[in-house]
Design an enzyme around this catalytic site. Sequence first.
Site, PDB file in Angstrom:
ATOM      1  N   SER A  30       0.850  -1.190   0.000  1.00 43.18           N
ATOM      2  CA  SER A  30       0.000   0.000   0.000  1.00 43.18           C
ATOM      3  C   SER A  30       0.881   1.233   0.000  1.00 43.18           C
ATOM      4  CB  SER A  30      -0.901   0.012   1.237  1.00 43.18           C
ATOM      5  OG  SER A  30      -0.141   0.329   2.399  1.00 43.18           O
ATOM      6  N   ASP A  31       0.318   2.384  -0.375  1.00 42.20           N
ATOM      7  CA  ASP A  31       1.038   3.628  -0.154  1.00 42.20           C
ATOM      8  C   ASP A  31       0.884   4.002   1.322  1.00 42.20           C
ATOM      9  OD1 ASP A  31       2.544   5.901  -0.640  1.00 42.20           O
ATOM     10  OD2 ASP A  31       1.514   6.353  -2.512  1.00 42.20           O
ATOM     11  N   TRP A  32       1.625   5.015   1.741  1.00 46.86           N
ATOM     12  CA  TRP A  32       1.709   5.388   3.156  1.00 46.86           C
ATOM     13  C   TRP A  32       0.318   5.621   3.755  1.00 46.86           C
ATOM     14  CZ3 TRP A  32       6.313   6.222   6.034  1.00 46.86           C
ATOM     15  CH2 TRP A  32       6.128   6.794   7.290  1.00 46.86           C
TER      16      TRP A  32
END
Length: 787
Positions: free
Chosen positions: A316-318
Amino acid sequence: MKFCTALCNRHDMTPTYFLDSFLCFVCCLAISGSPLLSAQETKTERPWLDKSAPLDQRVDSLLAEMALEEKVGQLTQSNGIGGEATGNTKNLVADSALYELIRSGQLGSILNEINVTTVNEFQRLAVEESRLGIPLIIGRDVIHGFRTIFPLPLGQAATWNPEMVEQACAIAAREARSAGVGWTFAPMVDIARDPRWGRIAESFGEDPYLASSLSAASVRGYQGDDLSNSDSIAACVKHFAGYGAAEGGRDYNATMISPSTMRNVYLPPFQAAVDAGVATLMCGFHDVNGIPMSVHKQLLSNVLRGEWGFEGFVVSDWDSIFETIEHGSSKDERAAALAAAQAGVNMEMSSPCYRKNLTELVTSGQVSETTVDELVKPILRVKFQLGLFEQPYTEPDAAKILLSQEHLDAARKVARQSVVMLKNESSVLPLDKTILKKIAIIGPLADAKRDQLGTWIPDGKEADSQTPLAAIRESAKNNEIEVLYASGLVDDLDRSTQGFAEAVATAEQADIVVLIVGERANISGEARSRATLDLPGAQNELVSTLAKVGKPIILIVQAGRPLTIGKQIEAVDAVLYSFHAGTMAGPALADLLWGIESPSGKLPVTFPKSVGQIPLYYNHVNTGRPPRPYDFAKDKRVDDDFDVELGYNSNYIDVGPYPLFPFGYGLSYSTFTYGDVELSATKLRSGEILAVRVPVSNSGKVAADEIVQLYVRDLVGSLTRPVRELKGFRRIQLEPGETSVVEFALPVSDLGFFNNDEERVLEPGEYEIFVGGSSLAPKVGTLEIVE
């Protein structure tokens, strides 16, 4: 400690362990890389450590030994504790919670940690103190270089040179691996059609064909032939998918993308990366047609894994799994974890939704342990491929390769090829050393070391930058040319005109003015969207003021995106556009100014005249009432008067509908003549290949590179088709008077497209062929596809 004791006993040494001084690790290095266990112990007690066993067998044998909590741990990534890449004597600050997660086998990856001592200590905890000894994968944003900074990805795209992009990524990988980094969150291959979006700087531009070519090249560069090599790191292609279509160019925003547009425009660069063997992929922050990407099962599972056969893992992104709550897609962290796991996100970056909820979701029966196993397997596979089980540690002196002369030379070459010449009135460039006595260097970015590096350079150093001012001074010194300097403005955001008088006085003393303007590094990139694209501060006024002096002016623009600089271009004699070109920007620009090499960059994105024209891209559909035919040579007006007599066509009444500069455009110090184009056939069927041959001659006086571009147009389709589509390009180098025959092999299958049922179709009919030096290339023939 178990590892150290085993080693010491095997070599008749006294077990010694000092955490702070890290003597244990140094001792281990001195013993010729002895394995954790003997060969017999490896095969019987821990068969996954048997390097000779097949990869899938190693993964399965390790997975079979893992407890559920340890499996969930592999799906979890945490931020590091910080620290410089050098400094092997850094005093480690214990983070008890983080350390305990590592010891208990409940952490799979750490990002943003590049201190070698700290990285090795993390690995020691994982390998020697956790139950199963599974190493961590260390991630970092290595976007356009590690310590040696190359041009922004948008600048690399302006080279139209996949081989150079591959080399740049290979050097970045080599430097990053020396700091213990095994995984980069790059390349970003989002198609970017809106220069207001700050992350256009990280993209390869607006065209799916060019971006796909450079996407694959980046993956090859980062990963090399073997991920376990000390020069290789795992790539992570991002942000899957369609992030560049964010509404209004506002970062993190929603996207509405039709199925055909997603398939034809936004997905091809990702598929190219998968076909090139990319190890990992990152899903974006945004939603697509109402579904956040972190829970988008159709794209993450059905397309990515089902159709494309992707075997790596998705991160996932942050905080993006947690942020599905803010989207309104998930009720709480538990629901977010459930949806992301079911969609196929293997690892959660930063936020704790998986760590806090996934075990309970399995024990309650909402997620099967088989599902968790399928999420864990690709992560283990990549760790095995990286060779982390055999060599989890990094040698403390490996960072000596940073900023090597070889790396700097490569950065200089890429920077030269990334610069696009937009104007050269009366051939004012290159500068003539034999007649010049004084040069005035003016502008807030002439000596801005940090700003020329561009966005996303967490490990780049301002002190390493070689600026245009320094490089021009150095190169002028041997020719007894005096270099005068005045900044004119304190920086690019300065609105005061107090420095203009000094700038004017400096210009008046010189034979020629080199004016260096643009954007600072931190107003492009992530969360740096702009509503206007003018030169910031009082830079426009500085250009107009200096133009009144009457001296020839060469404008150099350093920026992270296309800017609306039509007026400024009209006021000067020559323009070089440099997408923040990195450590060696200065020497590269000096090389071009003096004619050591001819500019050869071509625009990877359309330049608008006005923000109101956006979105503006070359491969648009025609509409039923298209504007007048485009004549770029005659349509250079910037401040068009109101014209209400244009007719009922797709026009603006206050500015022309066409760009300031088109996609693929770029000038040279030489000129190129295209001969008659030969097509191998006028009718073809599916499965056949069209051969296109064109002689290209250097009709100028200097050696130079040309980028020959091939475009097609499908005249009639079941969906309206783009007015042009790039289908091939070749970079060639020609001496004066030299002719080269450029050949393209265009498979008929490449003329197919996806419809809104997400079916790829190849339709019979007529296709126009265009060959030339930009997206305005002339028509050279017609091909008919028959059944």
